[in-house]
Design a protein around this motif. Structure first.
Motif, PDB file in Angstrom:
ATOM      1  N   ARG A   3       0.805  -1.214   0.000  1.00 21.41           N
ATOM      2  CA  ARG A   3       0.000   0.000   0.000  1.00 21.41           C
ATOM      3  C   ARG A   3       0.853   1.285   0.000  1.00 21.41           C
ATOM      4  NH1 ARG A   3      -5.633  -0.834  -0.690  1.00 21.41           N
ATOM      5  NH2 ARG A   3      -6.378  -2.486   0.704  1.00 21.41           N
ATOM      6  N   HIS A   4       2.064   1.225   0.536  1.00 20.63           N
ATOM      7  CA  HIS A   4       2.857   2.444   0.630  1.00 20.63           C
ATOM      8  C   HIS A   4       3.579   2.783  -0.661  1.00 20.63           C
ATOM      9  CE1 HIS A   4       5.938  -0.645   1.319  1.00 20.63           C
ATOM     10  NE2 HIS A   4       6.859   0.270   1.018  1.00 20.63           N
ATOM     11  N   LEU A   5       3.392   1.933  -1.708  1.00 21.07           N
ATOM     12  CA  LEU A   5       4.080   2.135  -2.975  1.00 21.07           C
ATOM     13  C   LEU A   5       3.149   2.730  -4.024  1.00 21.07           C
ATOM     14  CD1 LEU A   5       5.954  -1.296  -3.171  1.00 21.07           C
ATOM     15  CD2 LEU A   5       6.968   0.921  -2.602  1.00 21.07           C
ATOM     16  N   ARG A   6       3.643   3.762  -4.678  1.00 23.01           N
ATOM     17  CA  ARG A   6       2.972   4.260  -5.897  1.00 23.01           C
ATOM     18  C   ARG A   6       3.695   3.633  -7.082  1.00 23.01           C
ATOM     19  NH1 ARG A   6       0.428   9.477  -7.839  1.00 23.01           N
ATOM     20  NH2 ARG A   6       0.718   9.435 -10.104  1.00 23.01           N
TER      21      ARG A   6
ATOM     22  N   PRO B 179      -9.316  -6.094   1.210  1.00 20.98           N
ATOM     23  CA  PRO B 179     -10.098  -5.032   0.565  1.00 20.98           C
ATOM     24  C   PRO B 179     -10.811  -4.125   1.564  1.00 20.98           C
ATOM     25  CG  PRO B 179     -10.486  -7.164  -0.492  1.00 20.98           C
ATOM     26  CD  PRO B 179      -9.721  -7.434   0.764  1.00 20.98           C
ATOM     27  N   ALA B 180     -11.112  -4.649   2.763  1.00 17.76           N
ATOM     28  CA  ALA B 180     -11.855  -3.856   3.746  1.00 17.76           C
ATOM     29  C   ALA B 180     -10.937  -2.999   4.620  1.00 17.76           C
ATOM     30  CB  ALA B 180     -12.687  -4.785   4.630  1.00 17.76           C
ATOM     31  N   ALA B 181      -9.631  -3.200   4.516  1.00 18.07           N
ATOM     32  CA  ALA B 181      -8.700  -2.491   5.396  1.00 18.07           C
ATOM     33  C   ALA B 181      -8.536  -1.042   4.971  1.00 18.07           C
ATOM     34  CB  ALA B 181      -7.343  -3.200   5.397  1.00 18.07           C
ATOM     35  N   ASP B 182      -8.144  -0.225   5.928  1.00 16.12           N
ATOM     36  CA  ASP B 182      -7.826   1.183   5.672  1.00 16.12           C
ATOM     37  C   ASP B 182      -6.480   1.217   4.940  1.00 16.12           C
ATOM     38  OD1 ASP B 182      -6.760   3.791   5.873  1.00 16.12           O
ATOM     39  OD2 ASP B 182      -7.852   4.196   7.720  1.00 16.12           O
ATOM     40  N   ALA B 183      -6.499   1.647   3.706  1.00 17.03           N
ATOM     41  CA  ALA B 183      -5.291   1.610   2.884  1.00 17.03           C
ATOM     42  C   ALA B 183      -4.186   2.478   3.475  1.00 17.03           C
ATOM     43  CB  ALA B 183      -5.619   2.066   1.459  1.00 17.03           C
ATOM     44  N   ALA B 184      -4.527   3.653   3.974  1.00 18.11           N
ATOM     45  CA  ALA B 184      -3.512   4.551   4.532  1.00 18.11           C
ATOM     46  C   ALA B 184      -2.890   3.953   5.784  1.00 18.11           C
ATOM     47  CB  ALA B 184      -4.131   5.914   4.836  1.00 18.11           C
ATOM     48  N   ALA B 185      -3.711   3.302   6.627  1.00 12.93           N
ATOM     49  CA  ALA B 185      -3.190   2.685   7.840  1.00 12.93           C
ATOM     50  C   ALA B 185      -2.263   1.523   7.497  1.00 12.93           C
ATOM     51  CB  ALA B 185      -4.332   2.197   8.726  1.00 12.93           C
ATOM     52  N   GLU B 186      -2.680   0.717   6.497  1.00 15.30           N
ATOM     53  CA  GLU B 186      -1.804  -0.387   6.099  1.00 15.30           C
ATOM     54  C   GLU B 186      -0.479   0.133   5.563  1.00 15.30           C
ATOM     55  OE1 GLU B 186      -3.328  -3.390   3.561  1.00 15.30           O
ATOM     56  OE2 GLU B 186      -4.211  -4.445   5.259  1.00 15.30           O
ATOM     57  N   ALA B 187      -0.519   1.240   4.810  1.00 18.33           N
ATOM     58  CA  ALA B 187       0.721   1.821   4.291  1.00 18.33           C
ATOM     59  C   ALA B 187       1.613   2.283   5.436  1.00 18.33           C
ATOM     60  CB  ALA B 187       0.392   2.992   3.361  1.00 18.33           C
ATOM     61  N   TYR B 188       1.017   2.866   6.470  1.00 16.82           N
ATOM     62  CA  TYR B 188       1.802   3.326   7.632  1.00 16.82           C
ATOM     63  C   TYR B 188       2.497   2.152   8.306  1.00 16.82           C
ATOM     64  CZ  TYR B 188       2.932   5.449  12.131  1.00 16.82           C
ATOM     65  OH  TYR B 188       3.592   5.898  13.250  1.00 16.82           O
ATOM     66  N   TRP B 189       1.748   1.078   8.576  1.00 10.59           N
ATOM     67  CA  TRP B 189       2.332  -0.065   9.278  1.00 10.59           C
ATOM     68  C   TRP B 189       3.369  -0.783   8.413  1.00 10.59           C
ATOM     69  CZ3 TRP B 189       1.856   0.978  13.890  1.00 10.59           C
ATOM     70  CH2 TRP B 189       0.666   1.413  14.458  1.00 10.59           C
ATOM     71  N   GLU B 190       3.155  -0.750   7.088  1.00 13.00           N
ATOM     72  CA  GLU B 190       4.174  -1.316   6.207  1.00 13.00           C
ATOM     73  C   GLU B 190       5.489  -0.539   6.336  1.00 13.00           C
ATOM     74  OE1 GLU B 190       1.126  -2.905   2.699  1.00 13.00           O
ATOM     75  OE2 GLU B 190       2.413  -1.164   2.362  1.00 13.00           O
TER      76      GLU B 190
END
Length: 753
Positions: A17-20, A92-103
């Protein structure tokens, strides 16, 4: 999360998630994130990149990719991307921004799902409302626990880290085996952490002990008001500050719940909201802590025999013979200086020190009795030929005073002098006050500074605390009152007489060099007292005969600042070189005389110590043409000395021209390479003069820098101790006086350092 195992049916896979992801056809696939840019090259990855957008399962990605490559190659390439932590399964149900932070925090996508599974118990103390904290925790995704017993983590907000309620909180959490986080959310500085109760780490009491030491100046007010905790200060905060502090505390709890572990969780994080500067202050476990350690360690260490061992001398010992050079001492122990969690708040060059001289200071002198401005040594400090030596000296002196201060775990025996037998020693055999000083103590104490105060007569039948010392001369245990061996008040908060002073206290890079340094300090001050109070004329030391580059540089500094410098030999009947360096202003109406003392077996080091110590005792600078006497902030005895005393009205400060100047060869010094030889020499000197050399081990396990207190009953302090003995006998025996000095002839100027 990896994709190397069996694929969960239907679960999408994609770049993290943290990758563009940006694919430039025919060139590369670019992965951009807060960490930087990763470049992937090759036709196959260009094919896979648009398929790994998180909308397809692993099977679907491989199926679509088979149009351009074999399925096995597609699977292998996806597995390689997963091992590089670039690809993973998506919720799919997860908060994308939160997952990017934890990654980015190194937890993959698991951090977000873990947060809600760690129930947090919240407690708010002082001005913070529990409901507000709980609301922020819930908004962040944390689940709340109704009690400590049902929680997996604790969060406690307070106004002060020394709030006594934190002791109870820490005990409850530790009893439940629960890690917990303290936070101070108000005030100009927000404090968060450390996490207590994690593994073998420290407890709250480990931190509180250091914090109390830094607030010792508040103790009289706290005691007068009968407060169980710190003195409350006026609130100084803003709503935005409290919100920032609250969010920071909740964030730390959130990171712990997510499984994030990092070194900063072992420290107090201090955020200055005025400058947004953040600093971290490590908290370490104190092995002797009464909360989480063994409080008997200090008593056990101090009660065992002192057994010196062979200890080769460092070739770079500086102004002393040491086991380790100054650089290594600093490398090992500099962490003890910290404004929040250190033994001393900091180390820095002393302001006003002339260029070319080295003087460092390290905070308030814990050994100093009376007002903080009442003397030249009201702060711990260090001196040296180099800045490194001065810094190491300042650190060691601060640690020495810390270890010599009562903390409640010192070895004590409660009894009277009469009841202890010959193992106990009368305190005046060490302090050496005259009978007339006891008779006239009220008038004397009213007229003199605290350092020269006379205690009440010692009651030999009164039950009190005694502490054992080890006699290196007699190889047995002796006892002296605890109050004269450790600074500060006893367990009942009362500081009793006879009072302790720093004479003979020493820190070293080994126990052996600490013992030698403590002994040499006693020898130095004994020789100084003979010279000062008898106002003896002593011979000069020929500085030109000591071919030392540092000395030439120092003499140049003094000449440049308009001061002359000379050195007198004060060596007494003990035969150990002792010197006093003296300096006066050569221009203006005030001579501003300063001095420094040094003793060492090696006369070169005695000279070095005397001259470098003088940099600690120089008067403050005044504007050109100004008068120091106009500075009303100076204590009276210092102003009087610097502004009215001259070498003309104090001629004992000048060399005795009737005697030839001392050369290096005058002292008959024979070097040796082992510190145990110096310890043995010290014992031999004491025994030859029918004295006893006593050592109290004061090393604290949380510091681990060797610290001792050396006591030699009979040797004289250079403060006003006018009992019979060496002060009157030695000058006559050495032929310096024709008869013993009378009380009326004693120098009326009491030594003020």
């Amino acid at each position: 999360m990896t994709v190397t195992g069996p694929a969960p049916a239907g679960v999408p896979v994609g770049f993290r998630r943290h990758l563009r992801v940006e694919a430039v056809r025919g060139e590369a696939v670019y992965l951009l994130s807060e960490r930087g840019t990763t470049v992937l090259r090759g036709e196959r990855v260009e094919v896979l990149a648009p398929l790994l957008d998180g909308t397809r399962s692993l099977q679907a990605v491989i199926s679509e990719a088979t149009a351009a490559m074999p399925a096995t190659e597609a699977g292998q390439l996806i597995a390689a991307l997963a091992r590089a932590e670039l690809v993973g399964y998506r919720d799919p149900a997860a908060d994308a921004a939160a997952e990017a932070y934890w990654e980015l925090a190194g937890l993959g996508g698991a951090g977000a799902s873990a947060v809600g599974s760690v129930p947090v118990y919240v407690r708010a103390l002082g001005r913070t409302e529990t409901a507000a904290v709980e609301a922020e925790c819930v908004a962040a995704g944390l689940s709340l626990a109704p009690s400590v017993e049902s929680a997996s983590f604790g969060l406690v907000l307070c106004d002060d880290y020394l709030d006594p309620a934190l002791l109870d909180a820490d005990a409850r959490f530790r009893a439940a085996g629960l890690p917990w986080l303290p936070a101070r959310v108000g005030g100009p500085e927000v404090w968060v952490g450390p996490v207590f109760g994690a593994g073998e780490g420290p407890c709250w009491e480990c931190l509180a002990q250091r914090l109390r030491g830094h607030r010792a100046s508040q103790a009289p007010v706290q005691h007068a008001l009968g407060l169980p905790g710190p003195v409350p200060l006026p609130e100084a905060t803003l709503p935005a500050v409290r919100m920032m502090g609250l969010h920071t505390a909740v964030l730390e709890a959130l990171k712990w719940a997510a499984g994030m572990r990092y070194e900063g969780q072992r420290a107090v994080c201090r955020l200055d909201t005025r400058t947004l500067r953040t600093t971290h202050h490590p908290v370490v476990r104190r092995p002797q802590c009464p909360g989480c350690g063994d409080p008997s360690l200090v008593a056990a260490l101090a009660s065992r025999p002192v057994v010196p061992v062979s200890r080769p001398k460092s070739r770079a010992g500086g102004s002393n013979h040491r086991a380790l050079p100054a650089a290594e001492v600093l490398a090992r122990y500099r962490h003890l200086a910290d404004p929040v969690t250190g033994v001393v708040t900091g180390l820095h060059p002393a302001p006003g020190t002339p260029d070319g001289l080295n003087r460092w200071v390290s905070g308030r002198n814990l050994a100093w009795r009376g007002r903080s401005a009442e003397g030249l040594r009201s702060h711990s400090g260090g001196k040296g030929v180099t800045a490194e030596e001065a810094e190491a000296g300042a650190l060691c002196e601060a640690v020495e005073r810390y270890c010599g201060t009562r903390q409640g775990d010192e070895p004590v025996v409660v009894d009277s002098l009469a009841g202890l037998g010959d193992s106990a020693m009368h305190p005046n055999s060490v302090q050496l006050y005259a009978d007339w000083q006891f008779r006239e103590r009220d008038a004397w104490n009213a007229a003199h500074p605290a350092m020269h105060a006379v205690p009440p007569r010692f009651d030999t039948g009164e039950s009190r605390e005694w502490t054992p010392l080890w006699s290196l001369t007699e190889q047995r245990q002796r006892l002296l009152p605890t109050s004269m061996l450790y600074f500060g008040a006893g367990a009942d908060g009362v500081e009793r007489a006879p009072w302790a002073d720093s004479n003979g206290n020493a820190a070293g890079s080994s126990p052996e060099d600490a013992v030698v340094q403590g002994f040499l300090e006693l020898v130095e001050r004994d020789a100084v007292s003979l010279w000062w109070y008898n106002r003896l004329r002593r011979p000069a030391v020929d500085l030109d005969a000591f071919d030392e580059p540092w000395l030439a540089r120092t003499r140049t500094v003094y000449e440049r600042t308009g001061r002359s410098l000379w050195v007198l030999d004060l060596t007494s009947d003990l035969g150990i070189p002792v010197m006093v360096a003296v300096s006066r202003a050569t221009t203006g109406p005030e001579q501003r005389i300063s001095f420094g003392f040094g003793a060492h077996f090696d006369p070169r080091l005695a000279l070095r110590r005397a001259v470098t110590e003088m940099s600690q005792l120089l008067p403050p600078a005044v504007p050109s043409g100004g008068r120091l006497s106009e500075d009303r902030g100076l204590p009276g005895e210092l102003r009087d000395w610097w502004c009215t005393k001259t070498v003309e009205n104090q001629p004992f400060l000048l060399p005795d021209r009737a005697e030839s100047a001392r050369l290096f060869g005058s002292y008959g010094y024979e070097p040796n390479g082992d510190l145990i030889s110096d310890v043995e020499t010290a014992v031999s000197v004491a025994r030859a003069h029918h004295m006893e050399l006593l050592v109290l081990e004061q090393t604290r396990p949380d510091v681990n820098l060797p610290v001792v207190k050396v006591v030699v009953p009979g040797l004289r302090h250079f403060w006003a101790r006018f009992g019979e003995g060496r002060l009157f006998d030695v000058p006559v025996r050495m032929g310096w006086r024709s008869g013993a000095i009378s009380r009326k002839e004693l120098n009326p100027v009491l030594l003020f350092v």
